[in-house]
Design an enzyme around this catalytic site. Structure first.
Site, PDB file in Angstrom:
ATOM      1  N   HIS A 164       0.860  -1.192   0.000  1.00 48.05           N
ATOM      2  CA  HIS A 164       0.000   0.000   0.000  1.00 48.05           C
ATOM      3  C   HIS A 164       0.891   1.235   0.000  1.00 48.05           C
ATOM      4  O   HIS A 164       1.295   1.728   1.045  1.00 48.05           O
ATOM      5  CB  HIS A 164      -0.912  -0.043   1.236  1.00 48.05           C
ATOM      6  N   HIS A 176      -9.651   1.027  -0.942  1.00 53.47           N
ATOM      7  CA  HIS A 176      -9.520   1.717   0.340  1.00 53.47           C
ATOM      8  C   HIS A 176     -10.904   1.701   0.985  1.00 53.47           C
ATOM      9  O   HIS A 176     -11.900   2.085   0.344  1.00 53.47           O
ATOM     10  CB  HIS A 176      -9.120   3.176   0.140  1.00 53.47           C
ATOM     11  N   GLU A 180     -11.034   3.684   6.340  1.00 55.12           N
ATOM     12  CA  GLU A 180      -9.944   4.570   6.775  1.00 55.12           C
ATOM     13  C   GLU A 180     -10.605   5.669   7.616  1.00 55.12           C
ATOM     14  O   GLU A 180     -10.529   5.658   8.834  1.00 55.12           O
ATOM     15  CB  GLU A 180      -9.202   5.147   5.560  1.00 55.12           C
TER      16      GLU A 180
HETATM   17  N1  ADE Z   1      -4.673   8.758  -1.842  1.00 58.37           N
HETATM   18  C1  ADE Z   1      -3.420   8.824  -1.386  1.00 58.37           C
HETATM   19  N2  ADE Z   1      -3.380   8.506  -0.094  1.00 58.37           N
HETATM   20  C2  ADE Z   1      -4.648   8.200   0.275  1.00 58.37           C
HETATM   21  C3  ADE Z   1      -5.258   7.787   1.473  1.00 58.37           C
HETATM   22  N3  ADE Z   1      -4.564   7.614   2.605  1.00 58.37           N
HETATM   23  N4  ADE Z   1      -6.588   7.582   1.478  1.00 58.37           N
HETATM   24  C4  ADE Z   1      -7.299   7.773   0.381  1.00 58.37           C
HETATM   25  N5  ADE Z   1      -6.767   8.156  -0.773  1.00 58.37           N
HETATM   26  C5  ADE Z   1      -5.457   8.364  -0.832  1.00 58.37           C
HETATM   27 ZN    ZN Z   2      -3.737   4.787   0.547  1.00 59.72          ZN
END
Ligand code: ADE
Ligand code: ZN
Length: 339
Positions: free
Chosen positions: A18, A198, A201
């Site tokens: 990642h 993703h 988060e």
């Molecule tokens: N693009 C780059 N880093 C990211 C992240 N942590 N979350 C979502 N999109 C991203």
């Molecule tokens: Zn990312």
């Protein structure tokens, strides 16, 4: 931390799964490329730029990250960017890396898909020869844009299928659930791409469910909010869906207040295939080894925890079974010879 564990972390062979290539753009290289492309930056110096790296959330970071990418115009720029990251990864004993790129960040401002992918893949090839580092490329769709735009990007990628192993989903998570991209991920799977996304988060555990059930993601990027949902944790373990956790990113973007709050130990105890990664190392204060070191320190991780996560990184990679057994053998040799 104990000097021996520190050395173990630094030397253990690992995969990084990642990392956004645009997020490896170091200020020094940014100024160099801006100058040769006759583009003026908003900041007067490397120090001033670094000083601006104070984020309250994901969007704060994305605003700077996208504006920095504006200086990348030519194949050579993408080559230099990629080569600089691969050098750092090699120094951290990363022997395999799966790199994200965001084509829409570049095509939206008139840089062709071919320029981007050729620059990146030429660097991947040269780094394989120079450092022996193995790599794959993952194309991410920007989730703040429409599904139609993602679909057009998928079409642009089809002539380059041999260079792209998987598709992913990144950018502003809140309000842009995986379900928004149901059709394009279906299409991508039909074309033979692996799928990651993703999820969890800044968004809720519900977005992780959507990513695994609707998009059929085989790996979840971040996924830390899965810890809020015991049923989801069981599902991730039972279906062997790995999580690519990025502790320094979560800290810098205030997903957690303290590294101690990263649920890595909980995932390990649950038997989830958790891995450690850098996400956007030039913005978040560290490459992959820094993520291992600081997480190990904060959570009091054992040598066995580190070994498990390095092994997980190979188990979770999009490589052939033959490559996997070679990497895992390297890991075993390291383990047996480390003193
Ligand atoms: N693009 C780059 N880093 C990211 C992240 N942590 N979350 C979502 N999109 C991203
Ligand atoms: Zn990312």
């Amino acid at each position: 931390m104990n000097e021996n564990l520190k050395r173990y972390i630094e030397l253990i062979p690992k995969a990084e799964l990642h990392v956004h290539i645009e997020g490896t753009f170091e200020p020094e290289l940014m100024f160099e490329i801006a100058q040769r492309n006759n583009i003026s930056l908003k900041y007067n110096s490397v120090e001033e730029l670094r000083d601006a790296y104070k984020f309250n959330n994901l969007q704060d970071f994305l605003d700077i990250y996208y504006s920095a990418a504006n200086v990348l115009l030519y194949e050579q720029d993408f080559y230099d960017l990629t080569m600089a990251y691969l050098r750092k990864a090699h120094a951290d004993n990363v022997i395999h890396t799966e790199i994200f790129f965001d084509p829409q960040t570049h095509t939206e401002r008139g840089v062709s898909f071919d320029t981007v992918i050729n620059g990146i893949t030429n660097a991947l090839k040269d780094a394989k020869t120079e450092f022996g580092i193995s790599s794959k490329l993952i194309m991410c769709f920007l989730r703040h844009l429409s599904e139609q735009s993602a679909m057009e990007t998928l079409k642009l990628a089809l002539p380059h299928k041999d260079k792209i192993v998987a598709v992913g989903l990144d950018s502003s998570e809140k309000g842009n659930p995986p379900s928004k991209f149901f059709n394009v991920f279906n299409q991508a799977r039909e074309e033979g791409f692996f799928v990651v996304a993703h999820a969890g988060e800044e968004g809720p555990a519900e977005y992780v469910w959507e990513a695994i059930d609707l998009l059929e993601a085989e790996r979840i990027d971040h996924g830390v909010s899965s810890v809020d949902d015991p049923d989801l944790m069981e599902e991730l373990r039972d279906r062997e869906i790995p999580l690519t956790v990025c502790p320094l990113s979560n800290l810098k973007l205030k997903v957690v207040e303290n590294l101690k709050d990263i649920p890595v130990k909980i995932f390990l105890e649950k038997g989830i295939l958790v891995t450690l990664n850098s996400d956007d190392p030039s913005y978040f204060g560290g490459y992959v080894n820094d993520n291992y070191l600081q997480t190990a320190e904060a959570l009091n991780l054992s040598r066995n925890d580190i070994y498990t996560m390095a092994k997980n990184s190979f188990l979770a990679s999009f490589i052939t079974e033959n490559e996997r057994s070679i990497f895992i053998e390297k890991l075993r040799e390291f383990e047996n010879s480390f003193v």
